[in-house]
Design a protein around this motif. Structure first.
Motif, mmCIF file in Angstrom:
data_model
loop_
_atom_site.group_PDB
_atom_site.id
_atom_site.type_symbol
_atom_site.label_atom_id
_atom_site.label_comp_id
_atom_site.label_asym_id
_atom_site.label_seq_id
_atom_site.Cartn_x
_atom_site.Cartn_y
_atom_site.Cartn_z
ATOM 1 N N ALA A 164 49.181 46.110 47.348
ATOM 2 C CA ALA A 164 49.803 47.407 47.616
ATOM 3 C C ALA A 164 50.994 47.245 48.560
ATOM 4 O O ALA A 164 52.052 47.861 48.368
ATOM 5 C CB ALA A 164 48.780 48.364 48.220
ATOM 6 N N ALA A 165 50.833 46.385 49.575
ATOM 7 C CA ALA A 165 51.918 46.134 50.532
ATOM 8 C C ALA A 165 53.100 45.466 49.836
ATOM 9 O O ALA A 165 54.269 45.797 50.098
ATOM 10 C CB ALA A 165 51.413 45.260 51.670
ATOM 11 N N ALA A 166 52.823 44.529 48.927
ATOM 12 C CA ALA A 166 53.882 43.843 48.181
ATOM 13 C C ALA A 166 54.637 44.827 47.291
ATOM 14 O O ALA A 166 55.864 44.768 47.167
ATOM 15 C CB ALA A 166 53.289 42.719 47.335
ATOM 16 N N ALA A 167 53.912 45.747 46.668
ATOM 17 C CA ALA A 167 54.531 46.755 45.800
ATOM 18 C C ALA A 167 55.430 47.683 46.618
ATOM 19 O O ALA A 167 56.545 48.022 46.190
ATOM 20 C CB ALA A 167 53.456 47.558 45.077
ATOM 21 N N LYS A 182 60.894 49.281 48.304
ATOM 22 C CA LYS A 182 61.825 49.517 49.404
ATOM 23 C C LYS A 182 63.101 48.710 49.213
ATOM 24 O O LYS A 182 64.220 49.213 49.419
ATOM 25 C CB LYS A 182 61.162 49.148 50.729
ATOM 26 C CG LYS A 182 62.007 49.464 51.949
ATOM 27 C CD LYS A 182 61.259 49.133 53.227
ATOM 28 C CE LYS A 182 62.110 49.455 54.452
ATOM 29 N NZ LYS A 182 61.378 49.121 55.709
ATOM 30 N N LYS A 183 62.955 47.437 48.802
ATOM 31 C CA LYS A 183 64.125 46.589 48.571
ATOM 32 C C LYS A 183 64.971 47.125 47.420
ATOM 33 O O LYS A 183 66.199 47.062 47.468
ATOM 34 C CB LYS A 183 63.671 45.159 48.265
ATOM 35 C CG LYS A 183 63.137 44.412 49.479
ATOM 36 C CD LYS A 183 62.729 42.999 49.116
ATOM 37 C CE LYS A 183 62.200 42.253 50.335
ATOM 38 N NZ LYS A 183 61.780 40.866 49.991
ATOM 39 N N ALA A 184 64.305 47.644 46.384
ATOM 40 C CA ALA A 184 65.023 48.205 45.240
ATOM 41 C C ALA A 184 65.832 49.422 45.659
ATOM 42 O O ALA A 184 66.983 49.598 45.250
ATOM 43 C CB ALA A 184 64.033 48.584 44.137
ATOM 44 N N ASP A 185 65.246 50.262 46.510
ATOM 45 C CA ASP A 185 65.953 51.448 47.004
ATOM 46 C C ASP A 185 67.142 51.060 47.864
ATOM 47 O O ASP A 185 68.218 51.665 47.782
ATOM 48 C CB ASP A 185 64.992 52.333 47.820
ATOM 49 C CG ASP A 185 63.951 53.010 46.942
ATOM 50 O OD1 ASP A 185 64.194 53.112 45.717
ATOM 51 O OD2 ASP A 185 62.909 53.432 47.476
ATOM 52 N N LYS A 245 38.020 41.241 48.774
ATOM 53 C CA LYS A 245 38.544 42.090 47.705
ATOM 54 C C LYS A 245 39.443 43.178 48.288
ATOM 55 O O LYS A 245 40.513 43.474 47.752
ATOM 56 C CB LYS A 245 37.395 42.722 46.916
ATOM 57 C CG LYS A 245 37.856 43.559 45.734
ATOM 58 C CD LYS A 245 36.665 44.132 44.974
ATOM 59 C CE LYS A 245 37.140 45.003 43.803
ATOM 60 N NZ LYS A 245 35.979 45.567 43.056
ATOM 61 N N ALA A 246 39.007 43.772 49.384
ATOM 62 C CA ALA A 246 39.788 44.829 50.038
ATOM 63 C C ALA A 246 41.119 44.283 50.546
ATOM 64 O O ALA A 246 42.165 44.932 50.418
ATOM 65 C CB ALA A 246 38.990 45.431 51.186
ATOM 66 N N ILE A 247 41.089 43.071 51.112
ATOM 67 C CA ILE A 247 42.319 42.449 51.617
ATOM 68 C C ILE A 247 43.285 42.178 50.467
ATOM 69 O O ILE A 247 44.494 42.397 50.573
ATOM 70 C CB ILE A 247 42.006 41.125 52.353
ATOM 71 C CG1 ILE A 247 41.233 41.425 53.634
ATOM 72 C CG2 ILE A 247 43.286 40.369 52.671
ATOM 73 C CD1 ILE A 247 41.979 42.292 54.616
ATOM 74 N N LEU A 248 42.760 41.704 49.333
ATOM 75 C CA LEU A 248 43.586 41.411 48.168
ATOM 76 C C LEU A 248 44.269 42.682 47.663
ATOM 77 O O LEU A 248 45.467 42.680 47.373
ATOM 78 C CB LEU A 248 42.729 40.801 47.057
ATOM 79 C CG LEU A 248 43.463 40.378 45.772
ATOM 80 C CD1 LEU A 248 44.481 39.289 46.095
ATOM 81 C CD2 LEU A 248 42.474 39.879 44.733
#
Length: 208
Positions: free
Chosen positions: A160-163, A168-171, A152-155
């Motif tokens: 969070a990492a994907a968000a 970052k890509k949007a910026d 669950k913690a890994i998920l």
């Protein structure tokens, strides 16, 4: 301070007598409450891991291993003698979940000061520790429950990492977009407005 000892017995033998006694007392509590599985082979195991005494779920029970280093079995707890203090690591208490809250409340009731990082409890003498609370924390986390907690913690971390990556890509995309420049005063002079053109045309007609 990581030891080069390859066995728990060797690790303990290398410690000064006072530290060896303290580490062995904590070790006794951990082993007493550790889930070994009904058959004694499908639970946590004790061994050397990351230069300290480690308690982990072997690959035979959890094949993926530790996500930071899949070659390593999934860490659960640890016991170490550092340069200036000794440490107990409880990975099940990592993160501000219900188990973390219970642990801190239970420790506070003992009246003992808790010197703790994210999952590392530091102590200089055995009297600093609430051994009963440590033992209960171990017994409250059987293998199956810990794997569920870990996955669950890994998920959550992956989401969070994907968000963060998407943001970052949007910026970066915004920064690369060409800015629309407003006309300068010079360009305004070169491009007269329709009303100016009309006025000039009327003047030429009158002259004729």
């Amino acid at each position: 301070m990581q030891s080069k000892a390859t066995t728990v017995a060797q690790y303990l033998a290398e410690l000064p007598p006072d530290r060896r006694d303290a580490i062995e007392q904590v070790r006794k509590i951990i082993l007493k409450n550790l889930d070994r599985g009904a058959d004694g082979k499908s639970g946590y195991e004790e061994g050397m891991q990351y230069g300290m005494i480690g308690y982990y779920i072997p690959h035979s029970v959890f094949p993926p291993g530790y996500h930071c280093d899949p070659k390593q079995p999934l860490p659960f707890a640890g016991l170490a003698s550092q340069k200036n203090y000794m440490s107990v690591y409880l990975m099940s208490v990592y993160g501000e979940g219900t188990h973390w809250l219970w642990f801190h409340q239970a420790w506070a009731k003992t009246g003992k000061k808790l010197d703790m990082g994210k999952c590392c409890i530091r102590f200089k003498k055995i009297e600093d520790l609430a051994l009963d609370v440590i033992g209960e924390a171990i017994s409250k986390t059987p293998v199956k429950k810990y794997i569920e907690h870990y996955e669950k913690a890994i998920l959550v971390n992956n989401k969070a990492a994907a968000a963060r990556s998407a943001a970052k890509k949007a910026d970066q995309s915004k920064a690369k977009s060409p800015a629309i420049k407003a006309p300068t005063s010079k360009s305004a002079k070169k491009s007269p407005s329709p009303s100016t053109k009309k006025s000039s045309s009327q003047k030429q007609t009158k002259k004729r």
